[in-house]
Each structure stands twice: as C-alpha cells, then as structure tokens.
Design a protein around this motif. Structure first.
Motif, mmCIF file in Angstrom:
data_model
loop_
_atom_site.group_PDB
_atom_site.id
_atom_site.type_symbol
_atom_site.label_atom_id
_atom_site.label_comp_id
_atom_site.label_asym_id
_atom_site.label_seq_id
_atom_site.Cartn_x
_atom_site.Cartn_y
_atom_site.Cartn_z
ATOM 1 N N GLU A 91 0.836 -1.196 0.000
ATOM 2 C CA GLU A 91 0.000 0.000 0.000
ATOM 3 C C GLU A 91 0.876 1.254 0.000
ATOM 4 O O GLU A 91 1.980 1.271 0.543
ATOM 5 N N ILE A 92 0.363 2.322 -0.624
ATOM 6 C CA ILE A 92 1.036 3.619 -0.571
ATOM 7 C C ILE A 92 0.932 4.160 0.853
ATOM 8 O O ILE A 92 -0.140 4.152 1.452
ATOM 9 N N LEU A 93 2.055 4.605 1.402
ATOM 10 C CA LEU A 93 2.054 5.101 2.770
ATOM 11 C C LEU A 93 1.286 6.416 2.868
ATOM 12 O O LEU A 93 1.434 7.289 2.009
ATOM 13 N N PRO A 94 0.484 6.587 3.923
ATOM 14 C CA PRO A 94 -0.221 7.857 4.120
ATOM 15 C C PRO A 94 0.712 8.923 4.687
ATOM 16 O O PRO A 94 1.811 8.616 5.153
ATOM 17 N N ALA A 95 0.248 10.165 4.665
ATOM 18 C CA ALA A 95 1.028 11.279 5.238
ATOM 19 C C ALA A 95 0.678 11.408 6.712
ATOM 20 O O ALA A 95 -0.201 12.174 7.095
ATOM 21 N N VAL A 96 1.378 10.639 7.548
ATOM 22 C CA VAL A 96 1.148 10.691 8.989
ATOM 23 C C VAL A 96 2.479 10.971 9.687
ATOM 24 O O VAL A 96 3.544 10.661 9.151
ATOM 25 N N PRO A 97 2.455 11.563 10.887
ATOM 26 C CA PRO A 97 3.705 11.912 11.575
ATOM 27 C C PRO A 97 4.397 10.736 12.237
ATOM 28 O O PRO A 97 5.579 10.815 12.566
ATOM 29 N N THR A 98 3.677 9.636 12.468
ATOM 30 C CA THR A 98 4.259 8.494 13.163
ATOM 31 C C THR A 98 5.123 7.660 12.225
ATOM 32 O O THR A 98 5.002 7.746 10.999
ATOM 33 N N ALA A 99 5.999 6.831 12.794
ATOM 34 C CA ALA A 99 6.893 5.992 11.993
ATOM 35 C C ALA A 99 6.097 4.927 11.253
ATOM 36 O O ALA A 99 5.178 4.312 11.806
ATOM 37 N N GLN A 100 6.464 4.691 9.995
ATOM 38 C CA GLN A 100 5.791 3.690 9.176
ATOM 39 C C GLN A 100 6.741 3.237 8.070
ATOM 40 O O GLN A 100 7.673 3.962 7.698
ATOM 41 N N GLU A 101 6.510 2.051 7.555
ATOM 42 C CA GLU A 101 7.322 1.534 6.461
ATOM 43 C C GLU A 101 6.469 0.634 5.584
ATOM 44 O O GLU A 101 5.482 0.051 6.041
ATOM 45 N N ALA A 102 6.836 0.548 4.306
ATOM 46 C CA ALA A 102 6.145 -0.307 3.353
ATOM 47 C C ALA A 102 7.015 -1.534 3.121
ATOM 48 O O ALA A 102 7.887 -1.541 2.237
ATOM 49 N N CYS A 103 6.825 -2.574 3.927
ATOM 50 C CA CYS A 103 7.674 -3.766 3.862
ATOM 51 C C CYS A 103 6.917 -4.954 4.430
ATOM 52 O O CYS A 103 6.456 -4.911 5.573
ATOM 53 N N HIS A 104 6.781 -6.024 3.642
ATOM 54 C CA HIS A 104 6.094 -7.231 4.117
ATOM 55 C C HIS A 104 6.823 -7.852 5.301
ATOM 56 O O HIS A 104 6.190 -8.320 6.249
#
Length: 334
Positions: free
Chosen positions: A315-328
């Motif tokens: 999924e395309i990452l949303p614009a949020v301030p918290t840490a996130q990553e696009a990785c299975h």
C-alpha cells in the motif's frame, strides 16, 4: 499526548499542515516508455517543520520537489498549500512561488556571474513589485548572515567564498518573505567546514521566522542534524517515514538499513544486489525486492513472506507523523 506518543510525534501531530502532496504521480516519456518518476506519494510539511527527503540519485526526490514547487504538473494527484489545491494559472503560480521558495544546491551555477549580490537578491522583489527594494535586500542579506549587508551589495559571485555564495542564494529566497523553503541538496557543493554553518543558519531561520522546509538530500547525516521528520524514497515512492531519530536509529525498511550502513559508525555494511532502479520498469510485488538483502539472505523465506515480497504490491504510505514503512517482512514485527 497519548501514552504511546513520543514528544516529537506529538509535536508533529499537532502542527498545522502547510504544504502537502496527496497521491502524487508524475510520469515522463522515456525511450518510448513511461517513466514513473513519482509513483504515488503522500507527504505533508507542517508549519515550522523541517522534513528531509532522502534517497539515491534517480529515486524521484528532485522531481517530487519540483512538483511541490509548481515547476512540474502532476499526472494525477494534488499539491495542496494552506489546505487549498494548487492552481496552475500564471497569476496563482506567481503568488504561490512567493510563499514557497527554492534554494538550489549549486550557488555558482544559480548565480549570474555578471550580476552583483544586490542584483541577485533584488531580482525576486522586482518581479513581485515589492516596495523599499534596498531595505528588502539589506534585510534578506542580514538574515542570511551576510553582515553588514551593504558591504556585499557591489560584490560579484567570484569574489565570495562558497559559503557566502550559498548565503546569497538563501537571501534571494528570503527576500520574498516565504513560508516554505525547498532546499535541493543545500550543502552538497560546500566544504565540510562550511556545511555546519549553513545547516545552523537554516535552523536559525526556522527559529526566528517560523519557516518550514523540505530538504532534499542523499546525505543521512544532514537529515539527522537538521530534520524533524524524514521520508525515505525509493523508485518513485516513499518506503519509510517518521521522526528522524526513530527512523535513523532503528530503521525498519531494508532499503533504509542499507542507506544507514554506509555511515562510518555502522557496524555492518549492506551491499545491495541487482540493478539500480529504472522508473520505466518498476517490478511487481515490493519494488525493492530485486535488491533486498533480507530476501537475498533467505530471512524472508524463513519468515514465510518471500512470495509476497515478489508478487504482492504494498500500500502507498499515508502522510502521517508516526513511523511507518512499506515492507512485508517488517510488518511481521510491528
């Protein structure tokens, strides 16, 4: 502030968004194919916030910056400023570019060698018809750290040091009293001894003027020293983002881990396999899987996600301030 939020995350969450990309796509024709330079990006910059956009050459970060400046029109998606979509008629763009100013990486190339410092800084105010031109130029030079400003009025770029030239470029942006600076590799052409001075200047401008900034760089050390948040871009898309200390001290995406591994203090160097990214041939599944050290080492297979890495898009990452990553693989250990 919630129990799970850090102070940095809370501050980011409470900032008013000033400049934003929403599901942004930018395509170019390339040798009979379409190059997806920006391939679905959500990014928000809050008031008084510095965001670093990092990645290898060719990942799309400069195209994204140019699109946020209104210099490129998106194929789809929206650039929003102050909550309103960016309008591309000439009058609207002129007003917008007074608010959102570009700082280029090469002051030697961006300054006309035949123009004095005064003329270089006065160019923007003249285009926008600002009154009290001499005062505007003097104030901008002074804010950029060139004092007394009158001493620099009649100098030419070749008479200045590299750091002074970069300060003139910054002064040219400040002369229009912008709210956002987009700085493309702002210290890449400078000696190491001068880089710290320019970074300190940008932090001072944020403190004194409340400026926001998007700093485009391949230098993770620069991101660490100047940014509140960092967004890591690979092959047209942001693959990891969050508070700079959280992302750079404990990177979760394999690509971010590889970028961090080249720093001198890194305990282990990650050598990426495969070919450099080609925006006309984005692979299926995770777009990083052909070069991923986790997949190549067999760890993804052991975790049971190797097939998903190769075939299932993220999924395309949303614009949020918290840490996130696009990785299975990283998703197995949130």
């Amino acid at each position: 502030m919630t129990e799970t939020e850090t102070p940095v995350e809370h501050a980011a969450a409470t900032r008013t968004t000033l400049l934003e990309a929403q599901d942004l796509h930018v395509d170019f024709a390339s040798r009979g194919r379409r190059a997806r330079a920006v391939d679905g990006v959500n990014l928000a910059i809050g008031e008084g916030e510095i965001v670093a956009l990092v990645g290898e050459s060719g990942c799309g970060k400069t195209t994204l910056a140019r699109t946020l400046l209104g210099l490129e029109r998106p194929s789809s998606g929206t650039v929003r400023y102050g909550g309103a979509p960016l309008s591309y008629d000439s009058r609207s763009l002129k007003a917008y570019r007074r608010e959102v100013q570009l700082v280029l990486q090469d002051p030697t190339g961006s300054l006309n060698p035949r123009h004095t410092v005064y003329e270089a800084v006065a160019e923007g105010p003249r285009i926008h018809g600002l009154p009290d031109e001499e005062k505007v130029v003097a104030d901008a030079l002074s804010r950029a750290g060139l004092r007394p400003p009158e001493r620099f009025f009649l100098r030419y770029p070749h008479e200045l040091s590299g750091g002074q030239r970069q300060r003139v470029v910054i002064a040219g942006a400040l002369a229009l009293n912008p709210r956002v600076l987009v700085a493309d590799e702002p210290v890449a052409s400078l000696d190491a001894s001068v880089r710290g001075e320019i970074l300190a200047l940008m932090l001072k401008l944020r403190a004194d003027l409340g400026l926001s900034a998007l700093v485009v760089t391949h230098d993770l050390g620069l991101a660490w020293n100047i940014a509140d948040r960092v967004a890591v871009m690979y092959l047209g898309r942001i693959v990891e983002s969050g508070p700079v200390e959280q992302v750079l001290t404990a990177p979760r995406h394999p690509y971010t881990q590889a970028l961090m591994s080249v720093l001198p203090e890194s305990p282990e160097r990650v050598i990426l396999t495969g070919e450099p990214p080609d925006p006309t041939r984005i692979p299926g599944g995770c777009r990083f899987h052909a070069r991923c050290q986790v997949l190549a080492s067999g760890r993804a297979e052991e975790a049971g996600v190797a097939a998903r890495c190769r075939t299932e898009p993220l999924e395309i990452l949303p614009a949020v301030p918290t840490a996130q990553e696009a990785c299975h693989y990283a998703a197995l250990n949130p």
